[in-house]
Design a protein around this motif. Structure first.
Motif, PDB file in Angstrom:
ATOM      1  N   ILE A  89       0.841  -1.204   0.000  1.00 50.86           N
ATOM      2  CA  ILE A  89       0.000   0.000   0.000  1.00 50.86           C
ATOM      3  C   ILE A  89       0.875   1.252   0.000  1.00 50.86           C
ATOM      4  O   ILE A  89       0.630   2.197  -0.763  1.00 50.86           O
ATOM      5  N   SER A  90       1.897   1.265   0.845  1.00 52.89           N
ATOM      6  CA  SER A  90       2.798   2.420   0.904  1.00 52.89           C
ATOM      7  C   SER A  90       3.473   2.661  -0.439  1.00 52.89           C
ATOM      8  O   SER A  90       3.582   3.809  -0.898  1.00 52.89           O
ATOM      9  N   GLU A  91       3.921   1.595  -1.085  1.00 51.48           N
ATOM     10  CA  GLU A  91       4.590   1.726  -2.379  1.00 51.48           C
ATOM     11  C   GLU A  91       3.632   2.234  -3.452  1.00 51.48           C
ATOM     12  O   GLU A  91       4.013   3.051  -4.307  1.00 51.48           O
ATOM     13  N   ALA A  92       2.378   1.762  -3.424  1.00 52.94           N
ATOM     14  CA  ALA A  92       1.391   2.200  -4.414  1.00 52.94           C
ATOM     15  C   ALA A  92       1.058   3.676  -4.239  1.00 52.94           C
ATOM     16  O   ALA A  92       0.914   4.421  -5.213  1.00 52.94           O
ATOM     17  N   ILE A  93       0.952   4.118  -2.996  1.00 50.84           N
ATOM     18  CA  ILE A  93       0.662   5.536  -2.727  1.00 50.84           C
ATOM     19  C   ILE A  93       1.828   6.407  -3.181  1.00 50.84           C
ATOM     20  O   ILE A  93       1.632   7.466  -3.797  1.00 50.84           O
ATOM     21  N   GLU A  94       3.046   5.958  -2.904  1.00 53.39           N
ATOM     22  CA  GLU A  94       4.223   6.723  -3.313  1.00 53.39           C
ATOM     23  C   GLU A  94       4.324   6.795  -4.833  1.00 53.39           C
ATOM     24  O   GLU A  94       4.663   7.843  -5.400  1.00 53.39           O
ATOM     25  N   ALA A  95       4.000   5.688  -5.510  1.00 49.69           N
ATOM     26  CA  ALA A  95       4.115   5.643  -6.975  1.00 49.69           C
ATOM     27  C   ALA A  95       3.081   6.522  -7.661  1.00 49.69           C
ATOM     28  O   ALA A  95       3.341   7.107  -8.720  1.00 49.69           O
ATOM     29  N   THR A  96       1.902   6.646  -7.066  1.00 45.12           N
ATOM     30  CA  THR A  96       0.814   7.402  -7.701  1.00 45.12           C
ATOM     31  C   THR A  96       0.680   8.815  -7.172  1.00 45.12           C
ATOM     32  O   THR A  96       0.035   9.663  -7.806  1.00 45.12           O
ATOM     33  N   GLY A  97       1.260   9.098  -6.001  1.00 38.42           N
ATOM     34  CA  GLY A  97       1.086  10.413  -5.389  1.00 38.42           C
ATOM     35  C   GLY A  97      -0.329  10.661  -4.926  1.00 38.42           C
ATOM     36  O   GLY A  97      -0.764  11.817  -4.804  1.00 38.42           O
ATOM     37  N   ALA A  98      -1.061   9.605  -4.667  1.00 39.90           N
ATOM     38  CA  ALA A  98      -2.468   9.731  -4.280  1.00 39.90           C
ATOM     39  C   ALA A  98      -2.619  10.425  -2.928  1.00 39.90           C
ATOM     40  O   ALA A  98      -1.835  10.194  -2.002  1.00 39.90           O
ATOM     41  N   ASP A  99      -3.646  11.264  -2.827  1.00 41.11           N
ATOM     42  CA  ASP A  99      -3.965  11.968  -1.587  1.00 41.11           C
ATOM     43  C   ASP A  99      -4.953  11.116  -0.795  1.00 41.11           C
ATOM     44  O   ASP A  99      -6.161  11.316  -0.863  1.00 41.11           O
ATOM     45  N   VAL A 100      -4.426  10.133  -0.082  1.00 42.60           N
ATOM     46  CA  VAL A 100      -5.282   9.193   0.638  1.00 42.60           C
ATOM     47  C   VAL A 100      -4.738   8.976   2.045  1.00 42.60           C
ATOM     48  O   VAL A 100      -3.588   9.279   2.340  1.00 42.60           O
ATOM     49  N   ARG A 101      -5.597   8.429   2.871  1.00 39.22           N
ATOM     50  CA  ARG A 101      -5.179   7.964   4.187  1.00 39.22           C
ATOM     51  C   ARG A 101      -5.470   6.480   4.277  1.00 39.22           C
ATOM     52  O   ARG A 101      -6.430   5.995   3.691  1.00 39.22           O
ATOM     53  N   VAL A 102      -4.642   5.789   5.030  1.00 37.71           N
ATOM     54  CA  VAL A 102      -4.782   4.340   5.173  1.00 37.71           C
ATOM     55  C   VAL A 102      -5.311   4.026   6.569  1.00 37.71           C
ATOM     56  O   VAL A 102      -4.788   4.524   7.569  1.00 37.71           O
ATOM     57  N   THR A 103      -6.339   3.225   6.637  1.00 37.96           N
ATOM     58  CA  THR A 103      -6.921   2.851   7.921  1.00 37.96           C
ATOM     59  C   THR A 103      -6.193   1.636   8.489  1.00 37.96           C
ATOM     60  O   THR A 103      -5.358   1.022   7.834  1.00 37.96           O
ATOM     61  N   ASP A 104      -6.543   1.279   9.703  1.00 36.94           N
ATOM     62  CA  ASP A 104      -6.123  -0.017  10.240  1.00 36.94           C
ATOM     63  C   ASP A 104      -6.851  -1.110   9.464  1.00 36.94           C
ATOM     64  O   ASP A 104      -7.828  -0.854   8.761  1.00 36.94           O
ATOM     65  N   GLY A 105      -6.389  -2.341   9.632  1.00 39.21           N
ATOM     66  CA  GLY A 105      -7.106  -3.464   9.042  1.00 39.21           C
ATOM     67  C   GLY A 105      -8.449  -3.665   9.725  1.00 39.21           C
ATOM     68  O   GLY A 105      -8.869  -2.868  10.563  1.00 39.21           O
ATOM     69  N   LEU A 106      -9.120  -4.747   9.404  1.00 42.66           N
ATOM     70  CA  LEU A 106     -10.450  -5.007   9.953  1.00 42.66           C
ATOM     71  C   LEU A 106     -10.402  -5.551  11.381  1.00 42.66           C
ATOM     72  O   LEU A 106     -11.446  -5.715  12.011  1.00 42.66           O
ATOM     73  N   GLY A 107      -9.222  -5.831  11.862  1.00 42.21           N
ATOM     74  CA  GLY A 107      -9.102  -6.330  13.219  1.00 42.21           C
ATOM     75  C   GLY A 107      -7.847  -5.782  13.873  1.00 42.21           C
ATOM     76  O   GLY A 107      -6.985  -5.203  13.194  1.00 42.21           O
ATOM     77  N   PRO A 108      -7.752  -5.931  15.194  1.00 42.80           N
ATOM     78  CA  PRO A 108      -8.730  -6.650  16.010  1.00 42.80           C
ATOM     79  C   PRO A 108     -10.042  -5.881  16.154  1.00 42.80           C
ATOM     80  O   PRO A 108     -10.048  -4.652  16.213  1.00 42.80           O
TER      81      PRO A 108
END
Length: 277
Positions: A89-108
């Motif tokens: 995910i980090s690599e994809a965001i860096e490659a695209t320059g997307a203005d996004v935030r990443v949440t925690d996974g679905l757990g715990p």
């Protein structure tokens, strides 16, 4: 509660481990389920491996826009910390320059124990109804008397699975312990622990969505330790609800970080608020 009126409706991107062809349509199923919780949001799926439906494609047009605080929210479709997914995910965001935030996974999350219980019940290993103060163990050899909650992703994932294991044990009234499916010594140790607790009909219950761990590997693991196994969590309405909650958490945090100042608030109206003459 979310701050959609202030920041609009950022795109929700599900980051799915594995290759598009190996996910059994889990991403598409989750999108359909998520729409019942967030019908106003554009929802996309991006796989972290393979050449089809890549995460970079899902993020490609989410570049920063002036006066728009957030373009997208990435929700990893994993039930615990998963280093490979996090890195992709980090690599994809860096490659695209997307203005996004990443949440925690679905757990715990407490609701994961409910889904795990359902999968065990579907396989006939436990009763479907929730037990209170009595054991679900029955004379039938189909019922389990001990569960190994399988995690994928290392020590942090096992720790998250431990939360689910405690809640599942409370629901079932039997011994439930977490183990790392990628570490034979971990599974062997836990298998020995539940055997010492009197378990003779163990079941491995993978606390994973599915793509994180190959089914054939799960089958071989169960055979090696003389255990049966239930299906991964897969796509479900409960997991979709958790994903929707993760999305809302990000929107709420954006709103909290940029609260309205006193000067920006509308002036109170009414006789009690007339300016002094």
């Amino acid at each position: 509660m979310s701050f959609d009126s202030w920041i609009g409706t950022p795109t929700l991107v599900l980051a799915v481990p594995g290759v598009a062809g190996d996910t059994d349509g889990i991403g598409a199923q989750m999108v359909d389920l998520l729409r019942s919780y967030r019908p106003e949001v554009t929802i996309r799926v991006g796989c972290i491996e393979g050449s089809d439906d890549r995460l970079t494609e899902a993020l490609a047009d989410l570049e920063p826009v002036d006066e728009h605080p957030l373009r997208g929210v990435v929700v990893p479709l994993v039930t615990a910390p998963h280093p490979a997914t996090d890195q992709a995910i980090s690599e994809a965001i860096e490659a695209t320059g997307a203005d996004v935030r990443v949440t925690d996974g679905l757990g715990p999350h407490p609701m994961l124990a409910e889904v795990l219980h359902l999968r065990l019940a579907e396989a006939g290993f436990v009763r479907a109804d929730r037990m209170r103060l009595i054991s679900v163990v029955a004379p039938s050899t189909t019922m389990t008397d001990g569960v190994i909650v399988g995690a994928v992703g290392g020590p942090d994932a096992v720790s998250a699975a431990g939360v689910t294991a405690v809640l599942l044990a409370a629901r079932l009234g039997i011994t439930v312990l977490p183990a790392d499916l990628e570490d034979d010594s971990s599974v062997e140790q836990v298998r020995r622990q539940i055997a010492d607790a009197g378990c003779v009909r163990p079941v491995i219950a993978p606390s994973i969505v599915g793509p994180e761990f190959d089914t054939e590997r799960l089958k071989a693991l169960a055979e090696r330790y003389e255990a049966r196994y239930s299906a991964p969590l897969g796509a479900s309405s409960t997991l979709a609800k958790i994903a929707a909650l993760r999305y809302a958490e990000v929107l709420n945090s954006v709103g909290v970080e940029a609260p309205a100042t006193a000067d920006e608030l509308p002036s109170p109206v009414g006789s009690r608020h007339r300016p002094e003459s």
